[in-house]
Write a protein that holds these residues in place. Sequence first.
Motif, PDB file in Angstrom:
ATOM      1  N   GLY A 256       0.788  -1.213   0.000  1.00  0.00           N
ATOM      2  CA  GLY A 256       0.000   0.000   0.000  1.00  0.00           C
ATOM      3  C   GLY A 256       0.828   1.273   0.000  1.00  0.00           C
ATOM      4  O   GLY A 256       2.050   1.258   0.189  1.00  0.00           O
ATOM      5  N   GLU A 257       0.156   2.393  -0.210  1.00  0.00           N
ATOM      6  CA  GLU A 257       0.792   3.698  -0.223  1.00  0.00           C
ATOM      7  C   GLU A 257       1.098   4.212   1.171  1.00  0.00           C
ATOM      8  O   GLU A 257       1.820   5.189   1.344  1.00  0.00           O
ATOM      9  N   GLY A 258       0.505   3.585   2.179  1.00  0.00           N
ATOM     10  CA  GLY A 258       0.667   4.053   3.551  1.00  0.00           C
ATOM     11  C   GLY A 258      -0.632   4.635   4.066  1.00  0.00           C
ATOM     12  O   GLY A 258      -1.392   5.264   3.312  1.00  0.00           O
ATOM     13  N   LEU A 259      -0.914   4.440   5.328  1.00  0.00           N
ATOM     14  CA  LEU A 259      -2.155   4.924   5.926  1.00  0.00           C
ATOM     15  C   LEU A 259      -2.259   6.442   5.788  1.00  0.00           C
ATOM     16  O   LEU A 259      -1.362   7.179   6.217  1.00  0.00           O
ATOM     17  N   GLY A 260      -3.342   6.888   5.172  1.00  0.00           N
ATOM     18  CA  GLY A 260      -3.561   8.305   4.965  1.00  0.00           C
ATOM     19  C   GLY A 260      -2.977   8.849   3.681  1.00  0.00           C
ATOM     20  O   GLY A 260      -3.235  10.006   3.334  1.00  0.00           O
ATOM     21  N   ALA A 261      -2.200   8.049   2.958  1.00  0.00           N
ATOM     22  CA  ALA A 261      -1.498   8.540   1.770  1.00  0.00           C
ATOM     23  C   ALA A 261      -2.218   8.229   0.468  1.00  0.00           C
ATOM     24  O   ALA A 261      -1.695   8.513  -0.609  1.00  0.00           O
ATOM     25  N   GLY A 262      -3.404   7.663   0.535  1.00  0.00           N
ATOM     26  CA  GLY A 262      -4.140   7.334  -0.681  1.00  0.00           C
ATOM     27  C   GLY A 262      -4.548   8.568  -1.459  1.00  0.00           C
ATOM     28  O   GLY A 262      -4.780   9.644  -0.887  1.00  0.00           O
ATOM     29  N   LYS A 263      -4.669   8.426  -2.773  1.00  0.00           N
ATOM     30  CA  LYS A 263      -5.020   9.553  -3.639  1.00  0.00           C
ATOM     31  C   LYS A 263      -6.446   9.480  -4.169  1.00  0.00           C
ATOM     32  O   LYS A 263      -7.054  10.506  -4.463  1.00  0.00           O
ATOM     33  N   GLN A 264      -6.995   8.285  -4.319  1.00  0.00           N
ATOM     34  CA  GLN A 264      -8.321   8.161  -4.915  1.00  0.00           C
ATOM     35  C   GLN A 264      -9.410   8.779  -4.042  1.00  0.00           C
ATOM     36  O   GLN A 264     -10.453   9.187  -4.539  1.00  0.00           O
ATOM     37  N   LYS A 265      -9.178   8.867  -2.746  1.00  0.00           N
ATOM     38  CA  LYS A 265     -10.156   9.474  -1.840  1.00  0.00           C
ATOM     39  C   LYS A 265     -10.221  10.989  -1.991  1.00  0.00           C
ATOM     40  O   LYS A 265     -11.128  11.629  -1.446  1.00  0.00           O
ATOM     41  N   LEU A 266      -9.284  11.562  -2.747  1.00  0.00           N
ATOM     42  CA  LEU A 266      -9.231  13.016  -2.925  1.00  0.00           C
ATOM     43  C   LEU A 266     -10.192  13.432  -4.038  1.00  0.00           C
ATOM     44  O   LEU A 266      -9.806  13.991  -5.055  1.00  0.00           O
ATOM     45  N   ALA A 279     -11.801  -0.259  -1.144  1.00  0.00           N
ATOM     46  CA  ALA A 279     -10.850   0.189  -2.161  1.00  0.00           C
ATOM     47  C   ALA A 279      -9.808   1.120  -1.547  1.00  0.00           C
ATOM     48  O   ALA A 279      -8.628   1.074  -1.916  1.00  0.00           O
ATOM     49  N   VAL A 280     -10.225   1.967  -0.613  1.00  0.00           N
ATOM     50  CA  VAL A 280      -9.281   2.846   0.083  1.00  0.00           C
ATOM     51  C   VAL A 280      -8.305   2.013   0.912  1.00  0.00           C
ATOM     52  O   VAL A 280      -7.106   2.294   0.952  1.00  0.00           O
ATOM     53  N   ILE A 281      -8.822   0.978   1.566  1.00  0.00           N
ATOM     54  CA  ILE A 281      -7.950   0.078   2.329  1.00  0.00           C
ATOM     55  C   ILE A 281      -6.936  -0.581   1.404  1.00  0.00           C
ATOM     56  O   ILE A 281      -5.748  -0.701   1.726  1.00  0.00           O
ATOM     57  N   GLY A 282      -7.383  -1.005   0.228  1.00  0.00           N
ATOM     58  CA  GLY A 282      -6.481  -1.623  -0.731  1.00  0.00           C
ATOM     59  C   GLY A 282      -5.391  -0.682  -1.198  1.00  0.00           C
ATOM     60  O   GLY A 282      -4.239  -1.087  -1.380  1.00  0.00           O
ATOM     61  N   VAL A 288      -1.788  -6.846   1.474  1.00  0.00           N
ATOM     62  CA  VAL A 288      -1.691  -7.388   2.829  1.00  0.00           C
ATOM     63  C   VAL A 288      -2.856  -6.895   3.676  1.00  0.00           C
ATOM     64  O   VAL A 288      -3.486  -7.678   4.403  1.00  0.00           O
ATOM     65  N   GLY A 289      -3.175  -5.616   3.590  1.00  0.00           N
ATOM     66  CA  GLY A 289      -4.272  -5.067   4.383  1.00  0.00           C
ATOM     67  C   GLY A 289      -5.612  -5.666   4.012  1.00  0.00           C
ATOM     68  O   GLY A 289      -6.416  -6.019   4.888  1.00  0.00           O
ATOM     69  N   VAL A 290      -5.866  -5.788   2.704  1.00  0.00           N
ATOM     70  CA  VAL A 290      -7.120  -6.393   2.251  1.00  0.00           C
ATOM     71  C   VAL A 290      -7.187  -7.851   2.676  1.00  0.00           C
ATOM     72  O   VAL A 290      -8.248  -8.355   3.073  1.00  0.00           O
ATOM     73  N   VAL A 292      -5.864  -9.175   5.323  1.00  0.00           N
ATOM     74  CA  VAL A 292      -6.191  -9.205   6.748  1.00  0.00           C
ATOM     75  C   VAL A 292      -7.696  -9.065   6.953  1.00  0.00           C
ATOM     76  O   VAL A 292      -8.298  -9.768   7.779  1.00  0.00           O
ATOM     77  N   ILE A 293      -8.323  -8.167   6.176  1.00  0.00           N
ATOM     78  CA  ILE A 293      -9.779  -8.010   6.254  1.00  0.00           C
ATOM     79  C   ILE A 293     -10.473  -9.314   5.901  1.00  0.00           C
ATOM     80  O   ILE A 293     -11.395  -9.764   6.594  1.00  0.00           O
ATOM     81  N   PHE A 294     -10.026  -9.944   4.829  1.00  0.00           N
ATOM     82  CA  PHE A 294     -10.633 -11.205   4.404  1.00  0.00           C
ATOM     83  C   PHE A 294     -10.487 -12.278   5.480  1.00  0.00           C
ATOM     84  O   PHE A 294     -11.418 -13.043   5.740  1.00  0.00           O
ATOM     85  N   VAL A 295      -9.326 -12.339   6.106  1.00  0.00           N
ATOM     86  CA  VAL A 295      -9.105 -13.334   7.153  1.00  0.00           C
ATOM     87  C   VAL A 295     -10.024 -13.073   8.339  1.00  0.00           C
ATOM     88  O   VAL A 295     -10.636 -14.002   8.890  1.00  0.00           O
ATOM     89  N   LEU A 296     -10.147 -11.812   8.742  1.00  0.00           N
ATOM     90  CA  LEU A 296     -11.016 -11.474   9.869  1.00  0.00           C
ATOM     91  C   LEU A 296     -12.469 -11.815   9.557  1.00  0.00           C
ATOM     92  O   LEU A 296     -13.196 -12.346  10.409  1.00  0.00           O
ATOM     93  N   VAL A 297     -12.906 -11.500   8.336  1.00  0.00           N
ATOM     94  CA  VAL A 297     -14.274 -11.854   7.945  1.00  0.00           C
ATOM     95  C   VAL A 297     -14.442 -13.372   7.946  1.00  0.00           C
ATOM     96  O   VAL A 297     -15.479 -13.898   8.374  1.00  0.00           O
ATOM     97  N   GLY A 298     -13.436 -14.088   7.480  1.00  0.00           N
ATOM     98  CA  GLY A 298     -13.496 -15.544   7.496  1.00  0.00           C
ATOM     99  C   GLY A 298     -13.615 -16.106   8.903  1.00  0.00           C
ATOM    100  O   GLY A 298     -14.390 -17.045   9.147  1.00  0.00           O
ATOM    101  N   VAL A 299     -12.860 -15.552   9.849  1.00  0.00           N
ATOM    102  CA  VAL A 299     -12.957 -15.997  11.241  1.00  0.00           C
ATOM    103  C   VAL A 299     -14.348 -15.701  11.794  1.00  0.00           C
ATOM    104  O   VAL A 299     -14.945 -16.526  12.506  1.00  0.00           O
ATOM    105  N   LEU A 300     -14.884 -14.536  11.454  1.00  0.00           N
ATOM    106  CA  LEU A 300     -16.232 -14.188  11.916  1.00  0.00           C
ATOM    107  C   LEU A 300     -17.258 -15.201  11.411  1.00  0.00           C
ATOM    108  O   LEU A 300     -18.146 -15.639  12.156  1.00  0.00           O
ATOM    109  N   LEU A 301     -17.153 -15.568  10.133  1.00  0.00           N
ATOM    110  CA  LEU A 301     -18.091 -16.542   9.569  1.00  0.00           C
ATOM    111  C   LEU A 301     -17.920 -17.910  10.233  1.00  0.00           C
ATOM    112  O   LEU A 301     -18.902 -18.601  10.507  1.00  0.00           O
ATOM    113  N   TRP A 302     -16.687 -18.297  10.480  1.00  0.00           N
ATOM    114  CA  TRP A 302     -16.411 -19.583  11.138  1.00  0.00           C
ATOM    115  C   TRP A 302     -17.037 -19.626  12.525  1.00  0.00           C
ATOM    116  O   TRP A 302     -17.711 -20.592  12.885  1.00  0.00           O
TER     117      TRP A 302
END
Length: 388
Positions: A256-266, A279-282, A288-290, A292-302
């Motif tokens: 990623g570009e770094g937390l807070g450094a995204g450009k598409q949100k501008l 998409a901003v998280i990506g 890696v960040g996305v 982690v989200i998928f893994v957390l959602v997977g644990v929640l479903l489990w």
Amino acid sequence: MSRLAAVSARGSGAGRGEGVDFWLLSVALLLSGLGLVMVLSSTGIMAERFYADKYYFFKRHLVFLIIGLGVMSAAAALPRLLYLRFAYAWLALAGGLLLLTLVSPLGVQAGGATRWLSVGPIMVQPLEISKVALVLYLASFFSRKQEMIRTFGVGFLPPVCITGALCVLLLAQPDFGGAASLMLILFCMSFVGGTRLVYLGATSFMALMGGIFLVMSSPYRFRRWFAFLDPFQDAQDVGYQLVQSLYALGGGGWLGEGLGAGKQKLFFLPAAHTDFILAVIGEELGFVGVSVIFVLVGVLLWRGLRIAKLQDGLQERFVAFGMLLILALGAMLNIAVVLGVVPPKGVPMPFLSYGGSSLVISLFCVGVLLNLSRSATPLGSGRNGAMA
């Protein structure tokens, strides 16, 4: 006998509980905390320009989160009769709120649709409450009608009519995606509830034909719904949002570009803090960040499936499955939209997207699952079978 219930007889849902599910609670808190951070990251510039306060959306989302945590705690602690005995009261509440959006001055119009109710500073989206109400009604229905669940007149027609009535109110707003969400909940719960596949197949075909007619009857809706097939063909109009989402995801790379450094949100990516926050998280946290989200959602479903599986009571089992279904469908549809797998539609990401109604209802669903987890029968305690 239903597919969900065929493995065990009816029970009281009480017994040797395992305690509150720590994994489920931890994942819900982690996702909610990450959502708070990403709302701040994705809205700071916009909030400063339009509200002269870069923390405007962050502070509002923080209030929503505090309310949601209170609702989750109450849902986990209150007697479960609130969910098991008052399904029709929940249904009446949901229908009444949907009707109010259409006939009362409380309805708020935005983007050509009236999907919100405004009570002073509070904005409520009745669709989110309708999902919970429908799950509680279907759980009550399928647990009481098991002997006749495979008949058309008694076991199939009533839930279809109830869901259809809610969908009509949603289509009047109009909210095509909301109506589709309720139909998906009906299909999934009917499937595990034991409804004949021929009935589900016929109803799904009719719903599909109705959806195609609604899409074909509006040239703009047709272009918008099929823009996802090749969004770059009309990248400055109906394909714009998806193109910007793909740019954000592609620009993030591995880390990623770094937390807070995204450009598409501008002011490039519309709804960056709501439907397209993934998409901003990506872009900012990368693959890696996305992941982690998928893994957390997977644990929640489990953990949610495990809680449903370990319920002795039939109605409790359906309630647990339905609450998990609300979260699962929301997450999967949002991911599919952001990745361009399905047509763009306003579907918030549970726990992550900005918005009070979605966040509070997501935490309410977790609270109900935590409530049910306290009386889940531990594995190896002598129960026969497992949820299919």
